[in-house]
Each structure stands twice: as C-alpha cells, then as structure tokens.
Design a protein around this motif. Structure first.
Motif, PDB file in Angstrom:
ATOM      1  N   GLN A  16      34.909  46.956 112.096  1.00  0.00           N
ATOM      2  CA  GLN A  16      35.163  45.541 112.363  1.00  0.00           C
ATOM      3  C   GLN A  16      33.966  44.712 111.929  1.00  0.00           C
ATOM      4  O   GLN A  16      32.821  45.156 112.026  1.00  0.00           O
ATOM      5  N   THR A  18      32.784  40.281 111.646  1.00  0.00           N
ATOM      6  CA  THR A  18      33.121  38.896 111.983  1.00  0.00           C
ATOM      7  C   THR A  18      32.774  38.003 110.806  1.00  0.00           C
ATOM      8  O   THR A  18      31.643  38.029 110.311  1.00  0.00           O
ATOM      9  N   TYR A  24      37.665  40.724 111.993  1.00  0.00           N
ATOM     10  CA  TYR A  24      38.595  41.414 111.112  1.00  0.00           C
ATOM     11  C   TYR A  24      38.326  42.912 111.173  1.00  0.00           C
ATOM     12  O   TYR A  24      37.178  43.338 111.336  1.00  0.00           O
ATOM     13  N   THR A  25      39.364  43.696 111.029  1.00  0.00           N
ATOM     14  CA  THR A  25      39.242  45.139 110.885  1.00  0.00           C
ATOM     15  C   THR A  25      39.423  45.457 109.407  1.00  0.00           C
ATOM     16  O   THR A  25      40.457  45.131 108.823  1.00  0.00           O
ATOM     17  N   ASP A  43      43.734  42.205 111.608  1.00  0.00           N
ATOM     18  CA  ASP A  43      43.098  41.422 112.662  1.00  0.00           C
ATOM     19  C   ASP A  43      42.344  42.362 113.601  1.00  0.00           C
ATOM     20  O   ASP A  43      42.296  43.578 113.393  1.00  0.00           O
ATOM     21  N   ALA A  44      41.751  41.807 114.645  1.00  0.00           N
ATOM     22  CA  ALA A  44      40.937  42.595 115.568  1.00  0.00           C
ATOM     23  C   ALA A  44      41.734  43.674 116.284  1.00  0.00           C
ATOM     24  O   ALA A  44      41.176  44.680 116.723  1.00  0.00           O
ATOM     25  N   SER A  45      43.050  43.493 116.383  1.00  0.00           N
ATOM     26  CA  SER A  45      43.910  44.485 117.038  1.00  0.00           C
ATOM     27  C   SER A  45      44.524  45.470 116.043  1.00  0.00           C
ATOM     28  O   SER A  45      45.428  46.219 116.391  1.00  0.00           O
ATOM     29  N   ALA A  46      44.037  45.437 114.807  1.00  0.00           N
ATOM     30  CA  ALA A  46      44.486  46.324 113.727  1.00  0.00           C
ATOM     31  C   ALA A  46      45.892  46.008 113.213  1.00  0.00           C
ATOM     32  O   ALA A  46      46.537  46.858 112.611  1.00  0.00           O
ATOM     33  N   ASN A  47      46.362  44.779 113.431  1.00  0.00           N
ATOM     34  CA  ASN A  47      47.624  44.340 112.843  1.00  0.00           C
ATOM     35  C   ASN A  47      47.362  43.954 111.385  1.00  0.00           C
ATOM     36  O   ASN A  47      46.513  43.099 111.116  1.00  0.00           O
TER      37      ASN A  47
END
Length: 102
Positions: A16, A18, A24-25, A43-47
C-alpha cells in the motif's frame, strides 16, 4: 509539477502507498510470457480499480484512465536510457516508477 519515486524491490509484490491523501494497493507482477512488469491498482480494501497496466516508458500509464480522475500521473523511466523498458533484474535499481502530481 511535483514528483516522487515509488520505491520498488524488483520482485512481484503487493503493498500500500498513499498518493494525494488516498491509500492505494499496488500489485506488481513479472510475466515471463510477455517479458514485462505489470501493475494493478486497487483501493485500500483491495477492490480493483485498474488491472494489467504494462510498465512501459514514454507515456503516462494512467492517461487512458483520465475518467477515473486519479489526479496524478505514473511514469516509468530508466537511468541509462530513459526509454529502456524495465527488466526483471533492474526494476527498482536502474528502472523506476514515478508519481507526478500537479
């Protein structure tokens, strides 16, 4: 314009970072069949946001995704010849991934 390098170790990895206060991942993978490094952005949740970007030189990797309004550019450049593609051996040492912000 401002810019900074995303430090890479030249191995397939997920981490990750920033950029402009957004987490961002990033996933980097070497694909032998193509002989190229590829980048996935999530995104941060890996979507997933963008997948399968080849790390090529000479162009903003995100230009074709302007509608996603990242607010920054991603560029790949090599030390010796700026237009040399990153190899399996030199990504993170003499080939670099840069973020450029307004």
């Amino acid at each position: 314009m401002n810019g900074f390098e995303i430090p890479l170790a030249g191995v397939s990895t997920t981490f990750q970072t920033t950029i402009l206060n957004v987490v961002y991942t990033l996933t980097l993978q070497w694909r032998n069949a193509a002989g190229l490094w590829f980048l996935d952005i999530a995104d941060a949740s890996a979507n997933p946001i963008v997948s399968g970007l080849p790390l090529v030189t000479g162009a903003d990797l995100l230009e074709q995704y302007g509608y996603l309004e990242f607010g920054f550019e991603l560029w790949v450049q090599s030390d010796v010849n700026p237009d040399d593609l990153p190899t399996y051996e030199n990504l993170g040492t003499s080939s670099h991934l840069y973020v450029v912000t307004p």
